[in-house]
Scaffold this active site. Sequence first.
Site, mmCIF file in Angstrom:
data_model
loop_
_atom_site.group_PDB
_atom_site.id
_atom_site.type_symbol
_atom_site.label_atom_id
_atom_site.label_comp_id
_atom_site.label_asym_id
_atom_site.label_seq_id
_atom_site.Cartn_x
_atom_site.Cartn_y
_atom_site.Cartn_z
ATOM 1 N N GLU A 277 -1.624 -9.643 4.523
ATOM 2 C CA GLU A 277 -1.116 -10.946 4.989
ATOM 3 C C GLU A 277 -1.929 -11.470 6.170
ATOM 4 O OE1 GLU A 277 1.056 -12.682 3.363
ATOM 5 O OE2 GLU A 277 1.452 -11.067 1.947
ATOM 6 N N ASP A 358 -7.166 -8.715 0.136
ATOM 7 C CA ASP A 358 -7.217 -7.280 -0.177
ATOM 8 C C ASP A 358 -8.428 -6.634 0.499
ATOM 9 O OD1 ASP A 358 -4.925 -7.243 -1.670
ATOM 10 O OD2 ASP A 358 -5.908 -7.201 -3.625
HETATM 11 ZN ZN LIG Z 1 -1.685 -12.335 -0.868
#
Ligand SMILES: [Zn+2]
Length: 410
Positions: A277, A358
């Site tokens: 996030e 990611d």
């Molecule tokens: Zn995401």
Amino acid sequence: MDAKNLFYIILIIIILSFIIDKILDALNAKHYNDSLPEELQDVYDDVAYKKSQNYKATKYKFGLLTSTFSFILTLGFLWFSGFEVVDNIARTYSENSIIVALIFFGVIMIGSDILTTPFSYYSTFVIEEKFGFNKTTVKTFFLDKIKGWLMMAIIGGGILALIIWFYEATGQHFWLYAWALVSVFTLFMNMFYSKLIVPLFNKQTPLEEGTLRDKISAYAKTVGFKLDKIFVIDGSKRSTKANAYFSGFGSEKRVTLYDTLIHDLDDEEIVAVLAHEVGHYKRKHIIFNLFASILLTGFTLFILSLFISNLILSQALGVTTPSFHIGLIAFGLLYAPISEITGLIMNLFSRKFEYQADDYAKNTYKGEPLITSLKKLSKNSLSNLTPHPAYVFMHYSHPTLLERIMNLRK
Ligand SMILES: [Zn+2]
């Protein structure tokens, strides 16, 4: 172009988009029982895998039923000049164009919501219940509905009233004022959604002091990120499914964790999810999405301004007294293919951003706990692990689990 032809174009758009949607669903469903790739073998045990296949099949059949119902309802409504009927009802209450528009949309929205409520009721209390996801009570279910209606009436009604007022005051230039209004509202909601709207539906509490909070703070420090607003939301009030999201910006930025997420994942996995996030924030995805949506709104309003004065829009829907609100409905139906395309482009960006977030988590924290957390979350929501590529291309805002794992292991 006459009104009759425009009417048929609208019908064709509705029919084609229904057919395309059903083809994609069917393609996707054909792969529900594919054997799982090597990397995903450990997501489900045999029992859970059977359960996930059952869940997918149940939802597919139910989706077919509800979408066919809505499709027939929409066609029937258009064929029998439903908009004319509702417009006439609204006109018996007032001669003021804004009030007529508000009554008109109120009847359409609440009417369609009431017609589809049995389906959402069944979905929540029969399907989700059967698979162990549902935690909602009947009371919460209906309270949510009423709160949703009130919010729609106040916010949606307010914005619609102002836009019609701009239209009547400034003619074709109304789109600029409408754009400014919607943009300011979007920015405001982005900043204060968690503070103003979420509390109407959920309880949020600051994440308590302890090892989890310490680990999160330690991570945030390593990437120079001020993360003091971490909230836990009682998602378990409605469903066992878990989630985490980032909202706001500047001093209002905050991370919200579902209590179900904290329940399902260990500390390291939660920090990895948070790192993902933070990645969205650091790579400026939040700002990008905000500006993209503001630009798209401006574009749509501009196109709307070119057509809204054309009487043929109202006539195409069989309405005898042309008006802004009927023109808006016709425009919405005609614009659907374009918004389909812009949605597709936004999904392309979104999937790219997921990889970037990611990567950020992998580079600033660790990839492995993110992989295990994604696997756990997929298992606990009985996700489809073998979606059809065409379905992913059209509908997925995130890459598939397999794609994300391959990227994280790279
Ligand atoms: Zn995401």
